[in-house]
Design a protein around this motif. Structure first.
Motif, PDB file in Angstrom:
ATOM      1  N   SER A  72      10.294-124.888 -76.673  1.00  0.00           N
ATOM      2  CA  SER A  72      10.018-125.273 -75.291  1.00  0.00           C
ATOM      3  C   SER A  72       8.530-125.525 -75.089  1.00  0.00           C
ATOM      4  CB  SER A  72      10.465-124.161 -74.338  1.00  0.00           C
ATOM      5  OG  SER A  72       9.641-123.019 -74.493  1.00  0.00           O
ATOM      6  N   PRO A  73       8.171-126.305 -74.073  1.00  0.00           N
ATOM      7  CA  PRO A  73       6.745-126.513 -73.764  1.00  0.00           C
ATOM      8  C   PRO A  73       6.011-125.198 -73.525  1.00  0.00           C
ATOM      9  CG  PRO A  73       8.078-128.114 -72.586  1.00  0.00           C
ATOM     10  CD  PRO A  73       9.032-127.127 -73.215  1.00  0.00           C
ATOM     11  N   ASP A  74       6.674-124.234 -72.885  1.00  0.00           N
ATOM     12  CA  ASP A  74       6.037-122.939 -72.647  1.00  0.00           C
ATOM     13  C   ASP A  74       5.733-122.212 -73.953  1.00  0.00           C
ATOM     14  OD1 ASP A  74       6.030-123.268 -69.915  1.00  0.00           O
ATOM     15  OD2 ASP A  74       7.884-122.148 -69.576  1.00  0.00           O
ATOM     16  N   SER A  75       6.672-122.265 -74.901  1.00  0.00           N
ATOM     17  CA  SER A  75       6.446-121.604 -76.188  1.00  0.00           C
ATOM     18  C   SER A  75       5.344-122.286 -76.974  1.00  0.00           C
ATOM     19  CB  SER A  75       7.733-121.586 -77.016  1.00  0.00           C
ATOM     20  OG  SER A  75       8.697-120.740 -76.433  1.00  0.00           O
ATOM     21  N   LEU A  76       5.215-123.604 -76.800  1.00  0.00           N
ATOM     22  CA  LEU A  76       4.160-124.339 -77.499  1.00  0.00           C
ATOM     23  C   LEU A  76       2.765-123.937 -77.034  1.00  0.00           C
ATOM     24  CD1 LEU A  76       5.243-128.072 -77.987  1.00  0.00           C
ATOM     25  CD2 LEU A  76       4.583-126.422 -79.736  1.00  0.00           C
ATOM     26  N   LEU A  77       2.681-123.367 -75.831  1.00  0.00           N
ATOM     27  CA  LEU A  77       1.384-122.918 -75.311  1.00  0.00           C
ATOM     28  C   LEU A  77       0.884-121.677 -76.044  1.00  0.00           C
ATOM     29  CD1 LEU A  77       1.921-123.416 -71.464  1.00  0.00           C
ATOM     30  CD2 LEU A  77       0.584-124.847 -73.018  1.00  0.00           C
ATOM     31  N   ASP A  78       1.789-121.004 -76.761  1.00  0.00           N
ATOM     32  CA  ASP A  78       1.395-119.859 -77.577  1.00  0.00           C
ATOM     33  C   ASP A  78       0.675-120.424 -78.810  1.00  0.00           C
ATOM     34  OD1 ASP A  78       1.399-117.927 -79.682  1.00  0.00           O
ATOM     35  OD2 ASP A  78       3.016-116.839 -78.689  1.00  0.00           O
ATOM     36  N   ILE A  79      -0.627-120.224 -78.887  1.00  0.00           N
ATOM     37  CA  ILE A  79      -1.439-120.833 -79.942  1.00  0.00           C
ATOM     38  C   ILE A  79      -0.940-120.452 -81.329  1.00  0.00           C
ATOM     39  CG2 ILE A  79      -3.749-120.924 -80.952  1.00  0.00           C
ATOM     40  CD1 ILE A  79      -4.853-120.533 -78.103  1.00  0.00           C
ATOM     41  N   ASN A  80      -0.592-119.184 -81.519  1.00  0.00           N
ATOM     42  CA  ASN A  80      -0.130-118.735 -82.828  1.00  0.00           C
ATOM     43  C   ASN A  80       1.165-119.432 -83.226  1.00  0.00           C
ATOM     44  OD1 ASN A  80      -2.308-117.035 -82.738  1.00  0.00           O
ATOM     45  ND2 ASN A  80      -1.127-115.193 -82.317  1.00  0.00           N
ATOM     46  N   LEU A  81       2.091-119.512 -82.296  1.00  0.00           N
ATOM     47  CA  LEU A  81       3.376-120.162 -82.547  1.00  0.00           C
ATOM     48  C   LEU A  81       3.175-121.658 -82.790  1.00  0.00           C
ATOM     49  CD1 LEU A  81       6.387-119.738 -82.762  1.00  0.00           C
ATOM     50  CD2 LEU A  81       6.563-119.931 -80.276  1.00  0.00           C
ATOM     51  N   ASN A  82       2.264-122.249 -82.055  1.00  0.00           N
ATOM     52  CA  ASN A  82       1.951-123.671 -82.214  1.00  0.00           C
ATOM     53  C   ASN A  82       1.456-123.943 -83.637  1.00  0.00           C
ATOM     54  OD1 ASN A  82       0.617-126.286 -82.025  1.00  0.00           O
ATOM     55  ND2 ASN A  82       0.804-126.049 -79.819  1.00  0.00           N
ATOM     56  N   ILE A  83       0.550-123.110 -84.125  1.00  0.00           N
ATOM     57  CA  ILE A  83       0.008-123.274 -85.477  1.00  0.00           C
ATOM     58  C   ILE A  83       1.112-123.139 -86.521  1.00  0.00           C
ATOM     59  CG2 ILE A  83      -1.446-122.180 -87.234  1.00  0.00           C
ATOM     60  CD1 ILE A  83      -3.495-121.628 -85.015  1.00  0.00           C
ATOM     61  N   LEU A  84       1.980-122.137 -86.349  1.00  0.00           N
ATOM     62  CA  LEU A  84       3.063-121.921 -87.314  1.00  0.00           C
ATOM     63  C   LEU A  84       4.022-123.106 -87.351  1.00  0.00           C
ATOM     64  CD1 LEU A  84       3.851-118.133 -86.733  1.00  0.00           C
ATOM     65  CD2 LEU A  84       2.774-119.166 -88.741  1.00  0.00           C
ATOM     66  N   CYS A  85       4.356-123.651 -86.183  1.00  0.00           N
ATOM     67  CA  CYS A  85       5.265-124.801 -86.135  1.00  0.00           C
ATOM     68  C   CYS A  85       4.610-126.038 -86.743  1.00  0.00           C
ATOM     69  CB  CYS A  85       5.690-125.092 -84.694  1.00  0.00           C
ATOM     70  SG  CYS A  85       6.922-123.943 -84.063  1.00  0.00           S
ATOM     71  N   CYS A  86       3.324-126.220 -86.465  1.00  0.00           N
ATOM     72  CA  CYS A  86       2.617-127.383 -87.019  1.00  0.00           C
ATOM     73  C   CYS A  86       2.478-127.279 -88.533  1.00  0.00           C
ATOM     74  CB  CYS A  86       1.242-127.516 -86.382  1.00  0.00           C
ATOM     75  SG  CYS A  86       1.298-128.110 -84.674  1.00  0.00           S
ATOM     76  N   THR A  87       2.554-126.069 -89.061  1.00  0.00           N
ATOM     77  CA  THR A  87       2.454-125.869 -90.505  1.00  0.00           C
ATOM     78  C   THR A  87       3.815-125.929 -91.187  1.00  0.00           C
ATOM     79  OG1 THR A  87       0.532-124.439 -90.158  1.00  0.00           O
ATOM     80  CG2 THR A  87       1.601-124.303 -92.299  1.00  0.00           C
ATOM     81  N   ASN A  88       4.835-125.379 -90.527  1.00  0.00           N
ATOM     82  CA  ASN A  88       6.125-125.187 -91.196  1.00  0.00           C
ATOM     83  C   ASN A  88       7.272-126.060 -90.702  1.00  0.00           C
ATOM     84  OD1 ASN A  88       4.958-123.003 -92.657  1.00  0.00           O
ATOM     85  ND2 ASN A  88       5.305-121.645 -90.926  1.00  0.00           N
ATOM     86  N   ASN A  89       7.098-126.779 -89.595  1.00  0.00           N
ATOM     87  CA  ASN A  89       8.252-127.428 -88.969  1.00  0.00           C
ATOM     88  C   ASN A  89       8.082-128.912 -88.634  1.00  0.00           C
ATOM     89  OD1 ASN A  89       8.293-124.332 -87.801  1.00  0.00           O
ATOM     90  ND2 ASN A  89      10.316-125.087 -88.372  1.00  0.00           N
TER      91      ASN A  89
END
Length: 199
Positions: free
Chosen positions: A172-189
């Motif tokens: 979700s857009p709200d979850s993407l605002l979590d910087i740590n989660l954003n970095i993990l998704c940009c690396t792994n997904n």
């Protein structure tokens, strides 16, 4: 009446050329490599995508070798370049406490308190950076719909322009605002998509 707008132009660098350019500007280049093996085939096929369909030679070769050193022959060049100093801001915490020594292990400045974390491991030197899945060729545009976020478990509406944000997971857009989660998704997904450009 003729348009006075200048014709579009962009520089095209190989990974080696990009590395040299960044170094000439005073940057320490911790990573310089290529990606997007599909692009040269797209170019050879006249940009219409008919030679990129699943099962084709271009599709099979691109997907087989995209996550190997052969990706350096792809259409894009990427660098991670740092203005090196004895003390720098930690890329992950934002604190002014990362030393130049951290660049021996990581591609970016990392503070001692962040070393060894899951986030820091995304930036280990010599880590094979890769797509999470095969290319999607000309997929249908995702309509706005309600999905459940894989991370928060909450429902959200997909974006009318950015669709699934280029990931192979529901976020979700709200979850993407979590910087740590954003970095993990940009690396792994990251899910690579090819669509024909509209002219």
């Amino acid at each position: 009446m003729k348009s006075s707008r200048p014709q579009f132009f962009q520089y095209e660098y190989t990974p080696g050329q990009l590395k040299q350019f960044c170094e000439e500007q005073g940057f320490y280049v911790s990573r310089a490599e290529g990606c997007d093996l599909l692009f040269p085939f797209n170019q050879m096929g006249g940009y219409n995508g008919t030679n990129l369909v699943p099962g084709s030679f271009a599709y099979r070769v691109s997907n087989k070798f995209e996550n190997t050193w052969v990706k350096n022959f792809g259409g894009q060049s990427i660098s991670i370049s740092v203005k090196k100093a004895p003390l720098m801001y930690c890329f992950l915490s934002g604190k002014f406490n990362a030393t130049a020594e951290s660049l021996q292990r990581y591609d970016i400045p990392i503070s001692k308190d962040m070393e060894g974390t899951e986030l820091a491991d995304c930036y280990l030197k010599n880590k094979n950076v890769k797509y999470a899945c095969s290319y999607s060729i000309s997929p249908h545009v995702i309509p706005q719909e309600i999905k459940i976020c894989d991370f928060s478990g909450k429902p959200y509406i997909t974006d009318p322009i950015f669709e699934d944000f280029g990931f192979n997971c529901n976020i979700s857009p709200d979850s993407l605002l979590d910087i740590n989660l954003n970095i993990l998704c940009c690396t792994n997904n990251i899910r690579p998509i090819w669509r024909k450009r509209r002219v």
